[in-house]
Design a protein around this motif. Structure first.
Motif, short mmCIF file in Angstrom:
data_model
loop_
_atom_site.label_atom_id
_atom_site.label_comp_id
_atom_site.label_asym_id
_atom_site.label_seq_id
_atom_site.Cartn_x
_atom_site.Cartn_y
_atom_site.Cartn_z
N VAL A 144 3.05 -6.77 2.77
CA VAL A 144 2.90 -6.98 4.22
C VAL A 144 1.44 -6.69 4.55
O VAL A 144 0.95 -5.58 4.32
N ILE A 145 0.74 -7.69 5.06
CA ILE A 145 -0.69 -7.54 5.35
C ILE A 145 -0.91 -6.47 6.42
O ILE A 145 -0.27 -6.46 7.47
N TYR A 157 -2.82 0.62 -0.52
CA TYR A 157 -2.69 0.09 0.84
C TYR A 157 -3.94 0.40 1.65
O TYR A 157 -4.64 1.36 1.36
N PRO A 158 -4.23 -0.41 2.67
CA PRO A 158 -3.48 -1.59 3.12
C PRO A 158 -3.75 -2.80 2.23
O PRO A 158 -4.76 -2.86 1.53
N TYR A 159 -2.83 -3.75 2.30
CA TYR A 159 -2.98 -5.02 1.62
C TYR A 159 -3.66 -5.99 2.59
O TYR A 159 -3.25 -6.10 3.74
N TYR A 160 -4.68 -6.71 2.10
CA TYR A 160 -5.48 -7.55 2.99
C TYR A 160 -5.17 -9.04 2.89
O TYR A 160 -5.78 -9.84 3.60
N GLY A 161 -4.26 -9.42 2.05
CA GLY A 161 -3.91 -10.84 1.95
C GLY A 161 -4.33 -11.45 0.63
O GLY A 161 -5.25 -10.98 -0.04
N LYS A 162 -3.65 -12.54 0.28
CA LYS A 162 -3.83 -13.16 -1.03
C LYS A 162 -5.23 -13.71 -1.23
O LYS A 162 -5.80 -13.63 -2.33
#
Length: 285
Positions: free
Chosen positions: A179-180, A222-227
């Motif tokens: 989850v971004i 985390y955080p995840y920033y996107g593919k």
């Protein structure tokens, strides 16, 4: 005679040599109509292109403007047979469990220590790995933290290439969906996984062991920033090893994420933040 008159009328409507009209219109009239529709559809096409251009200027190539996913992430397990959440095998039949070991080998290959060292950073544990942009200057591509396969210890497939399946002590790998921009935990408390048998199977599940210890998803992932922004991102994993589960019977198990800021379950999806599966280990043929 009437029929000849009708036939002549149709011919004259299609082409009238006296007035030089085709289908009731002169060449100049048809030309004006053609020019009108060319201009009209050109205007519509231009308006569409302009609208799309203006809209695209508001979008970020790396982060979606809107996300319609639930804020509570889903969870999945590996190995997974086809589209079912059932792991059923017989200890005596190698072919029945070897496919699970092969599936885990394939899944964990990107987590080999050598691969992680080449593409990801060694981060500081227990704190978020923030990589903020500087105003309009994007900090892309963003770096990612190493998740080394060895963190899964007895479930890494390194010392035990069969992940415990051959001795009736199988490993299950759990991952949380991406989850971004999610910060899963506050006040430095990382989320962790717990597994338990459904009520009717409480006495069957036996002892469990988690890897990494306590089944924790460390905050540094985390955080995840996107593919697109974080191309080398490796999702953290948790392995669960079943040490003495009851054999020759179905055991229905539910694993869930525990966090002080992620609720489990949702009115739109009762399985949000949890995953359920069946495990059956047969000791006879």
């Amino acid at each position: 005679m009437a029929k000849d008159g009708e036939k002549g009328g149709w011919k004259e409507y299609i082409w009238n040599p006296r007035t030089r009209e085709f289908l009731g219109r002169t060449a100049s009239s048809w030309g004006l109509i053609f020019l009108f529709y060319v201009a009209f559809y050109t205007f519509l096409a231009g308006l569409f292109v302009l609208t799309m251009y203006v809209m695209l200027q508001t979008l970020d190539d790396h982060t979606p403007t809107r996300q319609d996913r639930l804020t509570t992430p889903g969870m999945v397990i590996r190995p997974k047979a086809d589209e079912t959440f059932e792991i059923v095998y017989s200890i005596q039949k190698t072919e029945s469990w070897d496919m699970y070991a092969q599936a885990l080998d394939k899944f964990l290959a990107p987590y080999n220590n050598t691969a992680q060292v080449q593409k990801n950073d060694e981060c500081t544990p227990d704190q978020y790995f923030l990589q903020e942009d500087s105003g309009d200057v994007k900090n892309n591509p963003k770096r990612s933290c190493q998740f080394n396969r060895t963190l899964l210890e007895e479930c890494s497939g390194i010392n035990d290439r069969y992940y415990g399946y051959q001795e009736g002590k199988p490993c299950i790998i759990i991952k949380m969906n991406r989850v971004i921009g999610m910060f899963p935990g506050k006040d430095g408390q990382a989320p962790f996984v717990t597994c338990a048998a459904k009520r009717e199977d409480t006495e069957k599940i036996g002892e469990l062991r988690y890897f990494p210890p306590n089944g924790t998803f460390n905050l540094m992932y985390y955080p995840y920033y996107g593919k697109k922004a974080q191309v080398n991102y490796s999702q953290p994993l948790v392995a669960v090893k079943f040490l003495n589960i009851t054999t020759n019977e179905d055991v229905n198990i539910e694993c869930k994420i525990n966090s002080n800021n992620i609720p489990t379950g949702h009115e739109r999806d009762k399985f949000a933040g949890k995953v359920s599966f069946k495990l059956r280990i047969n000791t006879n043929n």
